[in-house]
Design a protein around this motif. Structure first.
Motif, PDB file in Angstrom:
ATOM      1  N   PRO A 226     -16.786  12.562   5.700  1.00  0.00           N
ATOM      2  CA  PRO A 226     -15.510  11.873   5.685  1.00  0.00           C
ATOM      3  C   PRO A 226     -14.579  12.495   4.647  1.00  0.00           C
TER       4      PRO A 226
ATOM      5  N   ARG B 176     -19.147   6.273   9.179  1.00  0.00           N
ATOM      6  CA  ARG B 176     -17.776   5.990   9.618  1.00  0.00           C
ATOM      7  C   ARG B 176     -17.847   5.208  10.922  1.00  0.00           C
TER       8      ARG B 176
ATOM      9  N   ALA C 140     -15.696   3.365  13.791  1.00  0.00           N
ATOM     10  CA  ALA C 140     -14.383   3.186  14.413  1.00  0.00           C
ATOM     11  C   ALA C 140     -14.255   1.765  14.952  1.00  0.00           C
TER      12      ALA C 140
ATOM     13  N   ALA D   8      -9.214   2.754  17.965  1.00  0.00           N
ATOM     14  CA  ALA D   8      -8.953   4.186  18.153  1.00  0.00           C
ATOM     15  C   ALA D   8      -8.707   4.446  19.627  1.00  0.00           C
TER      16      ALA D   8
ATOM     17  N   GLU E 146     -10.024   3.354   6.567  1.00  0.00           N
ATOM     18  CA  GLU E 146      -9.150   4.512   6.774  1.00  0.00           C
ATOM     19  C   GLU E 146      -8.227   4.228   7.950  1.00  0.00           C
TER      20      GLU E 146
ATOM     21  N   ALA F 145      -5.345   4.106  14.390  1.00  0.00           N
ATOM     22  CA  ALA F 145      -6.805   4.192  14.364  1.00  0.00           C
ATOM     23  C   ALA F 145      -7.289   3.569  13.068  1.00  0.00           C
TER      24      ALA F 145
ATOM     25  N   VAL G  57     -10.816   3.055  10.822  1.00  0.00           N
ATOM     26  CA  VAL G  57     -12.211   3.435  10.630  1.00  0.00           C
ATOM     27  C   VAL G  57     -12.715   2.805   9.343  1.00  0.00           C
ATOM     28  N   ASN G  58     -13.834   2.092   9.441  1.00  0.00           N
ATOM     29  CA  ASN G  58     -14.479   1.518   8.269  1.00  0.00           C
ATOM     30  C   ASN G  58     -15.429   2.566   7.682  1.00  0.00           C
TER      31      ASN G  58
ATOM     32  N   ASP H 174     -21.076  13.322  15.071  1.00  0.00           N
ATOM     33  CA  ASP H 174     -19.639  13.022  15.198  1.00  0.00           C
ATOM     34  C   ASP H 174     -19.290  12.679  16.641  1.00  0.00           C
TER      35      ASP H 174
ATOM     36  N   ALA I 242     -15.288   9.323  13.951  1.00  0.00           N
ATOM     37  CA  ALA I 242     -16.293   8.390  13.444  1.00  0.00           C
ATOM     38  C   ALA I 242     -17.661   8.743  14.010  1.00  0.00           C
TER      39      ALA I 242
ATOM     40  N   VAL J  27     -19.090   3.267  16.754  1.00  0.00           N
ATOM     41  CA  VAL J  27     -18.050   2.245  16.892  1.00  0.00           C
ATOM     42  C   VAL J  27     -18.683   0.894  16.571  1.00  0.00           C
ATOM     43  N   ASP J  28     -17.850  -0.135  16.445  1.00  0.00           N
ATOM     44  CA  ASP J  28     -18.366  -1.429  15.989  1.00  0.00           C
ATOM     45  C   ASP J  28     -18.773  -2.361  17.117  1.00  0.00           C
TER      46      ASP J  28
END
Length: 694
Positions: free
Chosen positions: A30, A42, A44, A47, A301, A310, A312-313, A354, A359, A362-363
């Motif tokens: 990152p 990371r 997302a 996004a 981010e 976008a 990103v945590n 990646d 990211a 994803v969540d």
């Protein structure tokens, strides 16, 4: 885990992360990240990544109860007060109105909130007087923004007071750079006093040192921008230069947090395609309002990707797992089952690389469920800490440790889900899956006198002493207007098929467990519903109407590999696609029952398919007759009964929940109940695997 070590300079962060990546090479580097042990992930949330992942929002609202800040690669470090901060992306918008009347602006915003043209309400001060500016958007193109003008004008006509909505863009001019926000705000105040309504302080995100600027204009075309320049440079002491895709955060004051009262917050509009900013949190976490008000550890981010915001945590890996494990399984499960999930989730995350470009994961369950601090639990945290750094490896590499809720008694073979992975994944017995139905209600499958069949839960049933001539039990209900459900499960969005009252009698066809992750019933689906659901998901053309539907090929675990409609194979790209293609089934381990048909085995060994209940041939001591009831009850050789209706619908009776490949979460729980430890459970579900601490 200790608190994350936070630094103001990204160079120090990158050194720590680069060293960590020598041991965990699959995590993307990152640009910045909070880290305690050097390993970060990371995640997302929002996004626009095309077919890979797309979840977008025009506005991001973050909230913290403590001190936090915005950082940039240029070295900017801006402190933020406790409360909310909003972000949006620069682009084409519609400026609806500008007024000193908050009530008028708020009323227009409230009207627009109910439409596709979402409002943004800002406030500023000109010579000590509050001014409110209402916009809608963003829009992908100038043309789409132009179309929105007509819609907006119609909706908010009563509040416009003669003003005409106009399209605004992202072409701007710079009135100079400054060493502090106060200097930039002083220049902005001068411009506003001189009648320049579109003048904003900007936090520059590139250039090598912390700096501010004042940008003027929100033009759509170069000609419009040239006109703005000519007008503004008529003001003494003002000299403008063109802003060429500079990365910056345009600083405004958001007045749209409440539709009923003035409530403001800092608002940052991200400008420039390369813009990227980090909102650095604290120990209380950062709430993301647009993500169901959830609060997350780590930093956020914010950037622009494919023209959209976008988010990103950036979070320490082990802290990410605190949430994932708590979201994926019940914290009340045995500690060994929680450890199983921790190791599997860590392995899965580390193997992703990646995959999502900006990211690693994803969540959503497209990767792993991740709900922030709200899904954490002390027992889960202990399980994650107890297995810190442990991963599942095969052939010297971390495996993609996929898992599903329940394998239905036997896990899937890769050929039943997707091709590949046979060295790690195969079908194994998963007897612990039955733990999913422990303690659940029994439901009665009943046939009403009207010919309708459905399910009633045991606590609403009273068994009668009388039986049918075929020996089937009879029941009534204990309360007025008792619901008869289409499946053995209370579904709040599905209407009951009928209602019963005390004294009404029904015939018991079967007793079944409440639908759960292990065993379930879905339906009845009409032909039209299935035709609609199959459209676009099969490689073959879908018939206009479906009269017969059956599984014609099964894989090693019994999961459906081919389903045939009217004798024609409804082929799909991957066998697991049948779950969504057939109305959203929990798994592909199922049988299909047509409610309006049955098969008769003759004395000569031949079978014949029959449809409908009326007119069915019935053999009795007095000869052959014809049934005339609303429904026909047919019984199999082993005494199983079901009702045959006049119309043809389809019921799916299945086992398991999810694709069934790899780890079964409920199966792991069942094995833990029996005393197996987490390493033995992992090795049962993942073949040729070793558990290694990285």
């Amino acid at each position: 885990m200790g608190k994350a070590i936070r630094t103001k300079k990204w160079s120090r962060r990158l050194k720590v992360l680069a060293a960590a990546l020598l041991t965990v090479g699959c995590l993307q580097v990152p640009a910045y990240a909070a880290g305690n042990d050097g390993q970060t992930i990371r995640v997302a949330m929002f996004a626009n990544l095309g077919s890979t992942y797309k979840s977008t929002t025009p506005l991001i609202t973050l909230e913290s109860t403590g001190q936090w800040s915005i950082q940039s690669e240029s070295g900017a470090n801006v402190g933020l007060p406790a409360g909310q901060v909003r972000f949006s992306a620069d682009g084409f918008r519609v400026k609806v109105l500008e007024t000193g009347d908050f009530k008028a602006a708020s009323a227009a915003a409230k009207l627009l909130q109910a439409t596709a043209d979402k409002p943004l309400l800002f406030t500023t001060s000109v010579n000590g007087n509050a001014i409110y500016q209402l916009y809608t958007g963003n829009y992908a193109t100038e043309a789409l923004a132009g179309q929105a003008v007509t819609r907006v004008q119609k909706v908010a006509a009563a509040q416009l007071a003669g003003q005409k909505p106009t399209v605004t863009g992202s072409k701007r001019l710079s009135a100079g750079t400054y060493g502090s926000l106060q200097e930039a705000e002083a220049t902005q105040a001068n411009l506003l006093s001189a009648g320049v309504s579109s003048a904003y302080p900007v936090l520059l995100l590139s250039g090598g040192s912390q700096a501010y600027a004042v940008w003027v204009g929100e033009a759509v075309t170069d000609a419009e921008l040239s006109s703005v320049k000519k007008s503004v440079e008529a003001i003494p002491g003002i000299s403008l230069s063109t802003v060429n895709n500079s990365a910056g955060l345009i600083i405004r004051q958001d007045a749209g947090l409440s539709a009923d009262a003035l409530k403001t917050a800092p608002h940052y509009t991200i400008a420039g395609t390369e813009s990227k900013a980090l909102v650095q949190g604290n120990s209380t976490g950062i709430k993301v309002v647009e993500r169901s008000q959830r609060t997350y550890r780590g930093d956020m981010e914010i950037s622009i990707v494919s023209g959209d915001l976008a988010l990103v945590n950036v979070v320490p890996l082990e802290q990410y797992l605190y949430s994932v494990v708590g979201a994926e399984v019940y914290s009340s499960w045995p500690a060994e089952a929680l450890k199983v999930q921790a190791v599997a989730a860590r392995s899965y995350a580390l193997q992703q690389g990646d995959r999502f470009k900006i990211a690693n994961v994803v969540d959503t369950t497209l990767s792993q469920a991740y709900n922030g601090i709200g899904s954490e639990n002390d027992k889960v945290t202990s399980a994650v800490d107890a297995t810190a750094g442990e991963v599942v490896k095969s052939g010297g590499k971390i495996i993609e440790a996929v898992f599903s809720s329940n394998a239905g008694g036997q896990t899937a073979h890769p050929s039943e889900v997707w091709n590949g992975g046979a060295d790690v994944f195969t079908n194994v017995i998963s007897s612990g899956d039955t733990s999913a139905q422990a303690g659940l209600h029994t439901w009665y499958h009943v046939l009403l006198s009207s010919g309708i069949s459905g399910y009633i839960r045991e606590d609403n049933i009273k068994e009668l002493t009388t039986k049918t001539n075929a020996g089937l039990a009879k029941v009534t209900v204990t309360a007025q207007n008792t619901n008869v459900r289409p499946v053995p499960l209370i579904q709040s969005t599905v209407e009951p098929v009928a209602k019963m009252n005390p004294g009404n009698e029904a015939v018991v066809l079967a007793k079944v467990a409440q639908s759960n992750d292990y065993a379930w019933v879905r339906g009845p689906f009409t032909s039209a519903q299935l035709v609609k659901s199959l459209q676009g998901k099969t490689t073959a053309s879908v018939p206009a109407s479906i009269s017969t539907l059956e599984v014609t090929k099964r894989g090693p675990s019994g999961r459906a590999l081919e389903v045939t409609a009217n004798g024609q194979a409804m082929t799909v790209k991957y066998a697991d696609t049948y779950r969504s293609a057939l109305g959203g089934l929990p798994s592909t381990l199922f049988d299909i029952a047509g409610t309006g048909s049955y098969t008769v085995l003759g004395a000569d060994g031949k079978t014949a398919s029959k449809t409908g209940s009326n007119g069915a041939a019935v053999m009795s001591a007095s000869g052959t007759g014809s049934s005339s009831g609303n429904a026909l009850v047919v019984m199999s050789g082993d005494g199983q009964a079901r009702a045959v209706t006049q119309g043809q619908n389809f019921m799916f009776i299945g086992q398991g929940n999810g694709h069934g490949l790899g780890l079964s979460q409920w199966g792991a729980k069942g094995m833990a109940d029996e005393g197996y430890d987490y390493q033995a459970i992992l090795k049962h579900y993942y073949q040729n695997a070793t558990i290694v601490k990285e």
